[in-house]
Design a protein around this motif. Structure first.
Motif, PDB file in Angstrom:
ATOM      1  N   UNK A 384     -28.128   3.114 -13.210  1.00 14.76           N
ATOM      2  CA  UNK A 384     -26.877   2.867 -13.922  1.00 14.76           C
ATOM      3  C   UNK A 384     -27.089   2.068 -15.204  1.00 14.76           C
ATOM      4  N   UNK A 403     -21.170  -5.562 -23.552  1.00 13.68           N
ATOM      5  CA  UNK A 403     -20.122  -6.085 -22.659  1.00 13.68           C
ATOM      6  C   UNK A 403     -20.660  -6.358 -21.253  1.00 13.68           C
ATOM      7  N   UNK A 404     -21.987  -6.297 -21.134  1.00 15.00           N
ATOM      8  CA  UNK A 404     -22.589  -6.448 -19.808  1.00 15.00           C
ATOM      9  C   UNK A 404     -22.211  -7.763 -19.129  1.00 15.00           C
ATOM     10  N   UNK A 405     -22.112  -8.835 -19.914  1.00  9.47           N
ATOM     11  CA  UNK A 405     -21.837 -10.149 -19.313  1.00  9.47           C
ATOM     12  C   UNK A 405     -20.351 -10.383 -19.050  1.00  9.47           C
ATOM     13  N   UNK A 406     -19.512  -9.432 -19.450  1.00  6.77           N
ATOM     14  CA  UNK A 406     -18.085  -9.586 -19.151  1.00  6.77           C
ATOM     15  C   UNK A 406     -17.873  -9.571 -17.647  1.00  6.77           C
ATOM     16  N   UNK A 407     -16.883 -10.339 -17.198  1.00  9.74           N
ATOM     17  CA  UNK A 407     -16.594 -10.351 -15.770  1.00  9.74           C
ATOM     18  C   UNK A 407     -15.672  -9.209 -15.386  1.00  9.74           C
ATOM     19  N   UNK A 408     -15.106  -8.565 -16.389  1.00  6.39           N
ATOM     20  CA  UNK A 408     -14.085  -7.545 -16.143  1.00  6.39           C
ATOM     21  C   UNK A 408     -14.698  -6.218 -15.697  1.00  6.39           C
ATOM     22  N   UNK A 409     -13.830  -5.320 -15.281  1.00  7.24           N
ATOM     23  CA  UNK A 409     -14.258  -3.970 -14.905  1.00  7.24           C
ATOM     24  C   UNK A 409     -14.674  -3.204 -16.154  1.00  7.24           C
ATOM     25  N   UNK A 410     -15.481  -2.167 -15.954  1.00  3.86           N
ATOM     26  CA  UNK A 410     -15.862  -1.308 -17.077  1.00  3.86           C
ATOM     27  C   UNK A 410     -14.603  -0.894 -17.808  1.00  3.86           C
ATOM     28  N   UNK A 411     -14.628  -0.988 -19.102  1.00  8.35           N
ATOM     29  CA  UNK A 411     -13.444  -0.596 -19.843  1.00  8.35           C
ATOM     30  C   UNK A 411     -13.861   0.073 -21.137  1.00  8.35           C
TER      31      UNK A 411
END
Lengths: 533, 507
Positions: A384, A403-411
């Motif tokens: 992945x 955006x890998x370090x974002x805590x959010x869902x893939x967007x």
């Protein structure tokens, strides 16, 4: 009658086809933006074509440059309660090789993008990390890093044999020869990591200045990493590619130019866990731009961007600087007691033309970084999407998923930054290419490389921003790290001018830059104490 | 003579096709109405009735058409193709809105019925001078009824499972228009000036082809086999693909092809997710639900009068809108999402939890299973650490934690991760027929919470009986094979465990 009908039908059909096709084509239209370091203003330094100074200002200290070493120097000054200083930076943004940008969807690096877990014996850096809550505590003698800053899983993947696999070592475990060489290399590096010289210091340490000065190992600087690998019978193409990739990534040049000492240093200088294969590393969407933000609070109100220092006059009791303010298009004369030059040597050669240093020894490879906004992430076989995505035998160094370090869902949309060091035959030529070749050329270079792993990437492309970096990081070429020229460039001029740039370490790492800035301030202030007595 | 016979044969084939198409439109309307509004007997009865009645009106109106019968016939054919072809696409788009659905449904149904009703009388008039009347009536009605039979067999057996409702209606719209085009070509001499007619039908034909081309259902053909039931509704939001399927009297909701609930037994799941935690909590005034955009957990929570305020945080607005507006689905969640006590927030749960300062008495976590790394983040120690900000000292949390039977390593990894952060954690499980053995965890920061003393009970539950201890026993086959790591952002072991566990099942 029939023929007429047939013609009508064909016409209608072709109109329909055009409509359909135009629907598809809109997806192929995207925004192309080209930016880069300010090479024009830099080149004016050479001709010294600036207005006559019309203003005068006086400060105790002046820092020239706005990268990590300059900002670390500012921090060190504030820490010793020295508030009377200013900082001049040529570019419109701070950060130097660690600068960053942002768009509507994500921040992204314009240069360095990570720091591996640090050596805790680099005490001042550990203190800085604690202050910024990057190190949140200690457990079993090891630092505990803030969970949001430690690179999330999955960290790395490599595109090889038509699919992505986890990790970036192209080690084929089924091939005894390949696997054997990888294992031998890894175990030799492990030995070097803990090896110490007769002076009790690590052979390979970070900051580099902490390393042992045993002459035995210094000879490693006299041959290329490639020659050394050949000597040690590391000849498998996959291993050579891997080590070459690592050198390109950190030094901007491959194994045939980087010295063996520097090549080995890459694998052995981090001591946080001598026996672990797992490299913990810290990263942020804006890359090391995050650390720049942390450091910038020390230059609040003292930092002047788009200011070019174009003349340095070292006098008996002061230093007189001529500074061009690009925004107001005027020049100023600055009087300072002492200054710190945290500028690279390719700038210093114009500022201090009388110094007898062979500046040709300082090599910096040009880079391009391309930040792509993708409406959807192209599907591909295997592992992945990871933080670092490397293409085996690709032209560039792969791409980072910002955006890998974002805590959010893939967007959607996705933002990635592609890296490529231009390591051609002649660095000067490569640098010229960077400015001379068309935007279209560079766009195609980037997309062609990416298409080898994501053939349909253009379909999802919203925008692409190419950042050209004429001088990337310093490269530790053969016979450079321990050369007289490098030592000479580090020597202060009288008790007035001190040098702090990372190229004086010979390798361009955040740790080194921080070390140089802090060290220069220490050196400058200690000198003062001697004077005071 | 041969020419005459050909003429007759062609028109009868047209009748046959028309009859098939006509019945298909009726069946589509009936199926859509029963999916959306429920009560299939009533819906089919109403749609058939309305359609027949509209056909009657059409037959009546046919007498007002006096001249150019063949031309009118072809025009009607094209019109039916357009109306019938786009009808299900229109109805699908309205599905989420709910409110105007019925009006539009009966309008389209009526319009199609009227047009179809005009066809046979006009056709009979076209043929009346060319064929003996006795034979004409017999042939027309024979082909009409054969076409109807064919349609009613094809519809459930081939069309719905293979093509889906939307594509079926577009394809039959196209067939209608092709029949029209063929008639234009064959009778170009009788029709004389055919240019405008050809143009109209080609425009309609291309329009429907484009609609078919951009129809997601066609692209998703390969996914069709994933579902057991027939697809009633499919909607792709920026975050997930929502698919509602129907099997007998029950509905199933799939998110990204994973079964979220089946109406036949979802009460088991939701009662066990909600009532244990509500029973053990010191207070239930303020409740937080993370995930659960279907509003089914909220339905259970709202049964307590003590509950004053519920915050539901679900990333996907498409999902919460669907369950707040669609009457069919609102019947399942008892309008929980539009309840005045509810506050629905469409935001990423991790970000919301990180920034939230409000403290809740009860938290219910109903995230999807950790099938990818981005969902995996919601099961990390850091998430549970951040959640503390939303908790009072005696608050209790319940969380769905995948199947301990199918994915024991994943299940116990979540349990271990929570245990690393909270002093009191209790694993429990229940059998949900459509899911299999399903697992949950209760946890609290309050060391005095023993999960023994039930503070409030809800009567009239279908399944949960407050014998909590009886759900906490795990037999050997639901325990992990080896020691498990804690799920962190930088290792994401849970996603790997989950994948391994499931791939074992596939083997």
């Amino acid at each position: 009658m029939r023929r007429r009908q047939f013609i009508r039908l064909t016409m209608l059909a072709s109109v329909g086809m055009i409509l359909l096709k135009s629907c598809r084509d809109t997806a192929l239209r995207f925004v192309l933006k080209i930016t880069g370091t300010n090479h024009l203003l830099g080149h004016r330094l050479w001709t010294k074509d600036f207005p006559v100074p019309t203003e005068k200002e006086r400060y105790k200290f002046v820092i020239i440059g706005g990268g990590v070493s300059a900002l670390s120097a500012a921090r060190a000054l504030i820490k010793t309660n020295e508030e009377d200083f200013v900082l001049f930076e040529l570019e419109g943004i701070a950060g130097g090789n660690s600068s960053s940008g942002s768009n509507n969807y994500s921040a992204y690096p314009l240069g360095a993008h990570y720091v591996p877990a640090i050596n805790l014996h680099h005490k001042e850096l550990a203190v800085f990390f604690e202050e910024e809550n990057i190190i949140t505590g200690y457990q079993d003698g090891k630092a505990v890093y803030h969970p949001e800053y430690v690179c999330h899983s999955p960290q790395e993947r490599l595109f090889i044999d038509y699919q992505w696999v986890e990790g970036i070592e192209p080690n084929n475990r089924l091939d005894d020869d390949c696997n054997g060489q990888f294992l031998r290399f890894s175990s030799q590096m492990k030995d070097y990591r803990s090896a110490k010289g007769t002076d009790g210091r690590f052979i390979f340490d970070l900051p580099l200045a902490y390393s042992s000065t045993d002459a035995d190992y210094l000879t490693l600087d006299k041959l290329s990493m490639k020659d050394w690998m050949e000597q040690e019978e590391y000849i498998h193409p996959n291993l050579l590619w891997y080590v070459n990739y690592c050198c390109m990534d950190d030094y901007g040049q491959g194994i045939d130019r980087v010295s063996a000492w520097a090549g080995i240093h890459y694998f052995t200088s981090r001591k946080h866990d001598l026996y672990s294969e797992h490299q913990e590393l810290l990263t942020w969407p804006e890359g090391n731009g995050f650390l720049i933000k942390c450091l910038e609070k020390y230059v609040k109100g003292k930092q002047f961007l788009q200011h070019v220092v174009y003349n340095i006059d070292v006098q008996k009791d002061k230093v007189v600087l001529n500074v061009f303010d690009e925004r107001r298009n005027i020049s100023k004369q600055i009087y300072a007691e002492r200054i710190i030059l945290a500028t690279p040597q390719y700038i210093n050669r114009y500022l201090l033309p009388d110094r007898k240093i062979n500046y040709g020894k300082f090599c910096y490879s040009p880079w391009i970084l391309a930040t792509l906004v993708l409406e959807r992430f192209p599907l591909s076989e295997g592992a992945e999407l990871s933080w670092e995505n490397v293409i085996f035998q690709g032209k560039g160094l792969g791409y980072i998923y910002n955006q890998h370090q974002n805590l959010t869902q893939y967007e959607s949309p996705f933002v990635i930054t592609y890296y490529r060091a231009l390591d051609g035959g002649n660095l000067k030529e490569e640098r010229k290419k960077l400015q001379r070749y068309s935007d279209e050329y560079w766009k195609n270079e980037v997309l062609e490389d990416l298409k080898t792993v994501h053939p349909e990437i253009e379909k999802y492309l919203v925008s692409i921003e190419i950042f050209k970096r004429g001088h990337g990081m310093i490269s530790p070429s053969i016979n450079f790290l321990f050369s007289e020229d490098k030592k000479e460039a580090l020597k202060p001029i009288g008790d007035k001018v001190f040098f702090a740039h990372t190229d004086l370490s010979g390798i361009s790492l955040f740790e080194e830059a921080f070390y140089q800035g802090t060290r220069a301030v220490e050196q400058m202030l200690n000198d003062e104490k001697i004077l005071d007595i | 003579m041969a020419n005459k016979r050909r003429f007759q044969f062609l028109l009868l084939m047209a009748v046959f096709t028309i009859a098939t198409c006509g019945l298909i439109y009726e069946l589509i309307a009936g199926a859509l109405a029963s999916y959306l509004l429920g009560d299939s007997v009533r819906q089919f009865s109403y749609t058939i009735g309305t359609y027949m009645f509209a056909m009657g009106i059409g037959s009546y109106f046919s007498k007002f058409i006096e001249k150019k019968l063949l031309k009118r016939f072809v025009e009607i054919e094209i019109l039916i193709g357009i109306v019938g072809g786009i009808s299900s696409t229109l109805l699908f788009l309205l599905f989420q809105q709910g409110s105007y659905f019925q009006v539009v449904l009966y309008f389209l149904l009526g319009l199609t019925g009227i047009l179809v009703g005009m066809e046979i009388p006009i056709l009979m008039r076209i043929l009346k001078d060319k064929v003996e009347f006795r034979q004409l009536v017999a042939n027309i009605f024979t082909f009409d009824y054969i076409g109807a039979l064919l349609a009613s067999i094809l519809f459930p057996v081939v069309l719905v499972p293979k093509l889906g409702l939307i594509s079926t209606s577009i394809v039959f719209g196209i067939i209608n228009i092709v029949v029209g085009l063929l008639l234009i070509y064959l009778f170009r001499k009788e029709l004389k000036d055919t240019f405008i007619l050809t143009f109209k039908s080609i425009v309609a034909f291309s329009g429907l082809c484009i609609l078919l081309f951009f129809n997601k259902e066609v692209l998703d053909y390969s996914e069709r086999n994933l579902y057991n039931g027939s697809i009633v509704y499919s909607h792709t939001t920026p975050y997930q693909k929502i698919v509602l399927t129907n099997q007998g009297a029950d509905f199933q909701l799939y998110l990204n092809n994973n079964l979220q609930f089946d109406t036949k037994d979802e009460y088991r799941y939701h009662e066990c997710l909600v009532h244990p935690v509500m029973g053990f909590a010191a207070s239930v005034e303020k409740v937080l639900i993370l995930g659960g955009g279907d509003g089914l957990a909220a339905r259970e929570v709202l049964k307590y009068d003590e509950v004053k305020f519920v915050t539901l945080v679900d990333l996907d607005e498409g999902m919460t809108q669907l369950f707040a507006k669609n009457p069919r689905l609102m019947a399942y969640n008892k309008q929980s999402l539009t309840n005045p006590k509810m506050e629905v927030i469409n935001q990423d749960a991790f970000l919301w939890v990180k920034n939230n300062k409000t403290k809740y008495d009860v938290v219910i976590i109903d995230f999807p299973d950790p099938t990818n790394y981005s969902i995996g983040k919601l099961y990390t120690n850091y998430f549970y650490e951040c959640l503390k900000q939303s908790l009072k000292s005696e608050s209790v949390v319940s969380i769905q934690t995948t199947s301990p039977f199918t994915a024991p390593n994943a299940y116990w990894c979540i349990n271990a991760t929570i245990s690393a952060i909270y002093p009191e954690v209790r694993a429990y499980h229940v059998y949900v027929p459509s899911f299999g053995e399903w697992g949950f965890n209760l946890f609290s920061n309050d060391p005095k919470q023993s999960f023994r003393y039930v503070k409030r009970r809800m009567d009239n539950l279908k399944f949960y009986d407050y014998q909590f201890e009886s759900y906490t026993d795990f037999k050997k086959d639901m325990l992990p094979a080896s020691e498990l790591e804690i799920n962190r952002l930088d290792n994401q072991v849970l996603v790997r465990y989950f994948e391994e566990d499931w791939s074992k099942l596939r083997e």
